[in-house]
Design a protein around this motif. Structure first.
Motif, PDB file in Angstrom:
ATOM      1  N   ARG A 170       0.830  -1.226   0.000  1.00 54.22           N
ATOM      2  CA  ARG A 170       0.000   0.000   0.000  1.00 54.22           C
ATOM      3  C   ARG A 170       0.854   1.261   0.000  1.00 54.22           C
ATOM      4  O   ARG A 170       0.439   2.293  -0.518  1.00 54.22           O
ATOM      5  CB  ARG A 170      -0.958  -0.006   1.192  1.00 54.22           C
ATOM      6  N   SER A 212      -1.115   2.569  -5.433  1.00 60.59           N
ATOM      7  CA  SER A 212      -2.445   3.115  -5.154  1.00 60.59           C
ATOM      8  C   SER A 212      -3.416   1.943  -5.027  1.00 60.59           C
ATOM      9  O   SER A 212      -3.089   0.794  -5.376  1.00 60.59           O
ATOM     10  CB  SER A 212      -2.887   4.036  -6.296  1.00 60.59           C
ATOM     11  N   GLU A 213      -4.598   2.233  -4.559  1.00 64.40           N
ATOM     12  CA  GLU A 213      -5.613   1.189  -4.420  1.00 64.40           C
ATOM     13  C   GLU A 213      -5.870   0.519  -5.771  1.00 64.40           C
ATOM     14  O   GLU A 213      -5.897  -0.712  -5.877  1.00 64.40           O
ATOM     15  CB  GLU A 213      -6.901   1.810  -3.870  1.00 64.40           C
TER      16      GLU A 213
END
Length: 155
Positions: free
Chosen positions: A112, A116-117
């Motif tokens: 993380r 990025s997500e």
């Protein structure tokens, strides 16, 4: 050896089901070389000779050094992988060698920090895809050594 279903014949329909994943990954913000490095590492873990040959050839064309390819199996001890690469490799290994119900927190947190997500979801999809290709090749055999760089790009 027992005659197996040929992936280059009857198996093409099955392999084509994975192509939309490749298209998604090609359009993601994950670097192409990083994804290929992850695919190479997962293929090492799974022992998929066809994919090792393919990704080694692709990585060399992308400018990857022989040294980094030779030492990839021991990436944690080698000084020449970036923090982003290390996070991706740890993530890929954790998803390939399942040791429990969740990826360990320290691996998740490192990933993380680097991704990025949306990137982490794409990276996860890339690991799932290469594990699928590895398992198909290992189950049915593949023409190891026959891959030509760019052979599957139109897919």
């Amino acid at each position: 050896m027992t005659q197996r279903i040929k992936l280059n014949e009857a198996g093409q329909e099955v392999l084509r089901t994975l192509y939309p994943i490749n298209k998604y990954l090609a359009n993601s913000s994950i670097e192409k070389q990083l994804l290929a490095l992850v695919h190479f590492r997962v293929s090492q873990i799974n022992g998929c000779a066809f994919c090792l040959d393919m990704h080694a050839k692709d990585l060399r064309v992308m400018g990857e050094s022989e040294q980094r390819l030779y030492v990839l199996d021991a990436w944690q001890e080698a000084p020449f992988y970036s923090e982003r690469e290390r996070a991706a490799l740890a993530w890929a290994e954790a998803l390939t060698i399942l040791k429990g119900p969740l990826v360990p927190d320290e691996i998740y947190e490192a990933a993380r920090r680097q991704f990025s997500e949306k990137e982490l979801l794409a990276l996860t999809l890339g690991v799932i895809a290469i594990n699928s290709y590895n398992r198909l090749n290992i189950a049915f055999g593949a023409d190891v050594g026959s891959y030509q760089v760019g052979q599957f790009e139109q897919n």
